[in-house]
Write a protein that holds these residues in place. Structure first.
Motif, PDB file in Angstrom:
ATOM      1  N   UNK A 114       0.835  -1.204   0.000  1.00 47.34           N
ATOM      2  CA  UNK A 114       0.000   0.000   0.000  1.00 47.34           C
ATOM      3  C   UNK A 114       0.871   1.256   0.000  1.00 47.34           C
ATOM      4  N   UNK A 115       2.006   1.208   0.700  1.00 50.10           N
ATOM      5  CA  UNK A 115       2.914   2.365   0.701  1.00 50.10           C
ATOM      6  C   UNK A 115       3.455   2.609  -0.695  1.00 50.10           C
ATOM      7  N   UNK A 116       3.871   1.528  -1.354  1.00 49.28           N
ATOM      8  CA  UNK A 116       4.368   1.639  -2.719  1.00 49.28           C
ATOM      9  C   UNK A 116       3.389   2.306  -3.631  1.00 49.28           C
ATOM     10  N   UNK A 117       2.105   1.974  -3.410  1.00 49.58           N
ATOM     11  CA  UNK A 117       1.070   2.499  -4.290  1.00 49.58           C
ATOM     12  C   UNK A 117       0.660   3.897  -3.878  1.00 49.58           C
ATOM     13  N   UNK A 118       1.362   4.442  -2.883  1.00 48.03           N
ATOM     14  CA  UNK A 118       1.153   5.840  -2.526  1.00 48.03           C
ATOM     15  C   UNK A 118       0.251   6.085  -1.337  1.00 48.03           C
TER      16      UNK A 118
END
Lengths: 270, 300, 365
Positions: free
Chosen positions: B199-203
């Protein structure tokens, strides 16, 4: 210190206080049986009471019988269902969940309604009233305790069986010439040691201080004794509450050590 | 020896011999089913039939209709209130503690001892628990006296009473929130690190992670456990009786009084009360099962 | 200027004495597909996680598209990542998973829906948008994870052993699909794997890593054919490694357990020194069928011959060292027998001189 650690410690401390303070209260109170002296008088007096020993021993006997009975009832059933009758699993699991739906007070209500008179089919008496003699009432009490412990015991045993590939073990034992009795008592049960022990300790924790069934079936158990004691004494009940807590605590710590590494159930009924 | 007449030849080594059409293998589970029928199903059924039987043994709906009597409705309302309140408060409190234990840097020794303590507390109900609370929050209890002597605040002068709704709720919470902690900890541990990282990767920020992923995944467990807590409190008799005697007219307490000596002056009405209690418990377990299934669908 | 530049990266975990990653320098061009290859614990995943922003380098810099990203949190880096365990959100449908990145970026619905549809088409799962991840096979889940990572149009795609949880057949087909999608989208990709075949078949360049250091960087061709260190030679491919004593470095002559061999050119070493050399198995042949340039000969004892269909693999021993080589199957030929003494022949070019490890310099061949 990280902000999250601060809040973590905050909640944990709050929980620890909630859990600890009432116990400390009981302990502190139990030491003040004699005016202006901190001492163990309440404990000496509680332990000096013959009724305490009588009821406490009775409850322990009932706990022991319940544990043996539930092991003898549940292990072969769970084993057989896993090995031969997987189609019965939903039915058996449904029954083991029923005690969650039927609280102790309802259970004993039903027992008294059903078993305090003859059970007859037309003119033939199938079963005389079980509540008529101490012995048969004790049977009802044990049956009730086995029922209360059923969900925990069954799940514990079922998980234990799943973890050990009973089919291969059974076939290996059979190929070596073992009969069903040998398989059950020399192969299955020893391998279930941890599961059985934790189920047994949990049953013990549920049964020893149990009030509802024992009261309404009129049995001289520790729970009703403690409750009665609370009616006219102050310090001794506090002392015995502390003792009860220590017993429960001991049972849980033992379960923790017995089941370390496996995921066992550590909650019982109320 | 049983006749294995119907068994097909290739299964002669199997133990499924038959006798009169019933597979012999079923004999292995017979004791269990006999026990269940005798000590679980028949007693419950007898309350059920009792609810629809009048004094002469005929069928009647009067008993069930009698449950609308004001004092009985009050008892159900009170029982449900205390169960809902302790389930929600215990559920939320327990969730925060489980979160603190799993997600924050609480020292592991503290963590282990608190978890063990929760195991004890969730089983420590009934008479001893009631007495411990009397010793802590009773009129001469430890906390009461501490607050009176040190803080000069007598909680009993300000409306607190241990033998009341609030007092019993506080007592129930002693086994309610630890149960929540024990059930929620594995659920929180089941949140995989990769979900957060993905989820962090996806912003997504931390709030969005909780809002869209962690909380939805945990919701069935949270609600399901709260339902367990509800049933836990709703069925409780010993703690309530030992603490308040008959002062709080809960359903369980009234049923107890009815068993002691027909206080309702109508045995059938007593059975109907018991039956009503089972219905409520059954509905809650049903809701619990449905929620578990929902969680299982995601996490299979 | 390169698209991604890692300079002097070092990562030291507080509870471990040796650094997880050190002296890591790499420049990756836009659109390039680079693999980090090495055994578990070699630091490849740690390096990847530093690029993603989940770990922070102890020292060094990471520059993506001209911007130093040290200190930039993971959710601001606009990097797509595919995990070994898929890491799909179990509570969301396939379509919601793919659209998640756009949703948290508050993109309008009118933009999200076509993008999700486009992504579903890209991974050939257009009919599965309404399913939940648990209803898909492992290979399908990983394709969804890939689509989810690409939906946000990341500048960089990181893949952390994305195929290791899948079974062999799906691994090969999905690997081809990943490469095709990467070419199609033109996204720069970093791929972590411990499977050399995967790295070889996918990558433009491979970084071989061991014990937190880079062993060698090069195209699959270079890595496979010209390994520079003992580690690379043993981890990649099927080279035979033997210890050789230097006889005359200027003439390129060596001695393997008393038998002389000669390398293709002069090299830099001290006379009498023992060094590691690799012998290419595909250039070896049994004596008697040799090409003219096969000037090197070694007498070996056959230990085992394995019949593998079209080829026959022979394992043979000098005294200490064991070499193995393949010959094509020929029904007219007798297989060498166990215990038989045979002579293998190979040209000078079959000999590669290896460095002990790490300190990568120019190829010595």
């Amino acid at each position: 210190m990280k902000r999250s650690t601060f809040w973590g410690l905050f909640w944990v401390t709050l929980a620890a206080l909630y859990l600890f303070v009432p116990l400390w209260g009981a302990f502190d109170f139990s030491l003040r049986a004699e005016r202006d002296v901190i001492g163990v008088a309440a404990y000496t007096r509680a332990f000096a009471d013959d009724d305490f020993w009588r009821t406490f021993i009775f409850s322990n006997q009932m706990a022991l019988i319940s544990i043996v009975a539930s092991i003898l009832l549940i292990v072969p059933t769970a084993y057989w269902v896993q090995l031969k009758l997987p189609q019965l699993r939903p039915a058996v699991e449904f029954i083991t969940l029923l005690p969650f739906v039927i609280p102790a007070i309802i259970l004993v209500f039903g027992y008294i309604k059903l078993y305090s008179s003859d059970i007859a089919l037309g003119p033939i008496t199938l079963l005389p009233p079980l509540t008529n003699s101490d012995f048969s009432t004790n049977i009802l009490l044990v049956a009730g305790y086995v029922t209360l412990a059923l969900p925990y015991m069954y799940r514990s045993v079922d998980n234990g069986l799943r973890a050990m590939d009973i089919r291969t073990l059974t076939e290996a034992a059979q190929s070596l010439g073992a009969g069903w009795f040998t398989i059950m008592f020399r192969i299955i049960m020893p391998n279930l040691r941890a599961a059985l022990l934790s189920g047994a300790l949990l049953t013990f924790a549920i049964v020893v201080g149990e009030l509802t069934l024992a009261t309404f079936l009129g049995r001289p158990a520790f729970g009703p004794y403690l409750q009665q004691l609370g009616q006219h004494k102050a310090y001794e009940p506090a002392a015995l509450s502390v003792v009860s807590f220590l017993l429960t605590w001991l049972a849980m710590v033992l379960i923790y050590f017995v089941t370390r590494g496996s995921n066992a159930q550590v909650t019982g009924a109320h | 020896m049983a006749q294995a007449a119907i068994a097909p030849p290739k299964r002669t080594t199997d133990y499924v011999a038959r006798m009169g059409g019933v597979p012999l293998a079923w004999l292995g589970v017979l004791p269990f089913f006999i026990f269940a029928v005798m000590f679980l199903i028949l007693p419950s059924l007898s309350l059920f039939t009792g609810s629809f039987t009048d004094a002469k043994g005929g069928f009647t709906l009067d008993n069930v209709l009698g449950l609308t009597r004001q004092d009985i409705v009050d008892a159900y309302v009170l029982s449900i209130q205390i169960s809902v309140v302790t389930a929600i408060v215990g559920g939320i409190f327990g969730f925060f503690i489980a979160y603190a234990l799993v997600m924050t840097g609480v020292p592991s020794a503290l963590r282990t001892s608190l978890v063990t303590f929760c195991g004890v507390a969730s089983n420590f109900a009934g008479v001893p628990l009631a007495f411990a609370f009397v010793a802590a929050l009773g009129r001469t209890g430890f906390i009461t006296e501490f607050m009176r002597d040190t803080l000069h605040f007598n909680i009993y002068d300000h409306g607190f009473n241990l033998y009341s709704f609030l007092g019993l709720s506080l007592t129930y919470l002693y086994f309610q929130f630890p149960l929540m902690v024990l059930v929620m900890m594995p659920a929180l541990e089941g949140l995989r690190r990769e979900w957060r990282e993905a989820s962090e990767n996806l912003g997504a920020n931390g709030f969005q992670y909780w809002r869209y992923i962690a909380l939805p995944i945990l919701t069935p467990s949270i609600l399901g456990t709260m339902i367990l807590l509800f049933g836990n409190a709703f069925g409780a008799y010993a703690t309530a009786y030992a603490l308040t005697g008959g002062r709080l007219q809960l359903v369980a307490i009234q049923i107890g009084a009815q068993i002691r000596g027909d206080v309702l002056h109508n045995p059938g009405l007593g059975y109907a009360m018991g039956f009503g209690m089972v219905v409520i418990m059954a509905l809650s377990i049903l809701a619990y099962t449905l929620l578990q299934r929902r969680a299982a669908r995601w996490l299979q | 200027m390169s698209f991604l530049e890692l300079s002097n990266i070092r990562k030291q975990f507080s509870n471990v004495a040796t650094p997880a990653v050190q002296d890591f320098n790499l420049k990756v061009e836009k659109g390039e597909f680079v693999s980090f290859l090495g055994p578990s614990g070699c630091g490849k995943t740690t390096t990847l996680r530093m690029i993603a922003g989940f770990e922070h380098p102890t020292s060094g810099s990471i520059v993506i598209n001209g911007k130093n990203v040290i200190g930039v949190p993971a959710n601001k880096r606009k990097i797509g990542m595919v995990f070994q365990s898929y890491a799909l959100f179990p509570n969301m449908t396939v379509a919601d998973n793919i659209g998640f990145g756009l949703r948290v970026a508050k993109r309008p619905k009118a933009e999200i829906e076509p993008r999700v549809a486009e992504m579903l088409k890209l991974i050939h799962l257009s009919d599965k948008g309404k399913r939940y991840p648990a209803q898909l096979s492992g290979g399908q889940q990983q394709r969804v994870a890939l689509a989810r990572a690409l939906a946000i149009k990341p500048e960089l795609l990181l893949l952390d052993e994305p195929l290791s949880a899948l079974d062999a057949k799906i691994r090969v087909s999905l690997r081809n699909e990943i490469r095709a999608i990467q070419r199609q989208t033109g996204v720069t990709a970093i791929y972590v794997t411990h499977d050399q075949e995967e790295a070889m078949s996918l990558s433009d360049r491979i970084v071989v890593m061991s014990d937190g250091r880079m062993e060698q960087v090069g195209t699959p061709f270079e890595i496979y054919n010209f390994p520079q260190t003992q580690f690379v030679a043993s981890f990649v491919g099927t080279l035979n490694q033997v210890q050789a004593r230097v006889v005359d470095p200027s003439a390129g002559t060596l001695e393997v357990e008393g038998q002389p061999i000669v390398a293709a050119k002069a090299f830099d070493a001290r006379k009498g020194e023992t060094i590691a050399v690799a012998l290419r198995p595909e250039m070896m042949s049994l004596d008697g069928k040799t090409q003219d340039d096969a000037v090197n000969r070694l007498v070996v004892t056959v230990e085992e011959t394995t019949f593998l269909g079209s080829i026959v693999r022979t394992r043979a021993r000098l005294r200490e060292s064991v070499i193995s080589f393949d010959t094509f199957n020929n029904p007219n030929l007798a297989l060498p027998q166990r215990g038989e003494k045979i002579t293998v022949a190979f040209p000078r070019e079959a000999i590669l001189l290896l460095k002990p490890s790490n300190a990568a310099t120019e190829n010595l061949l």
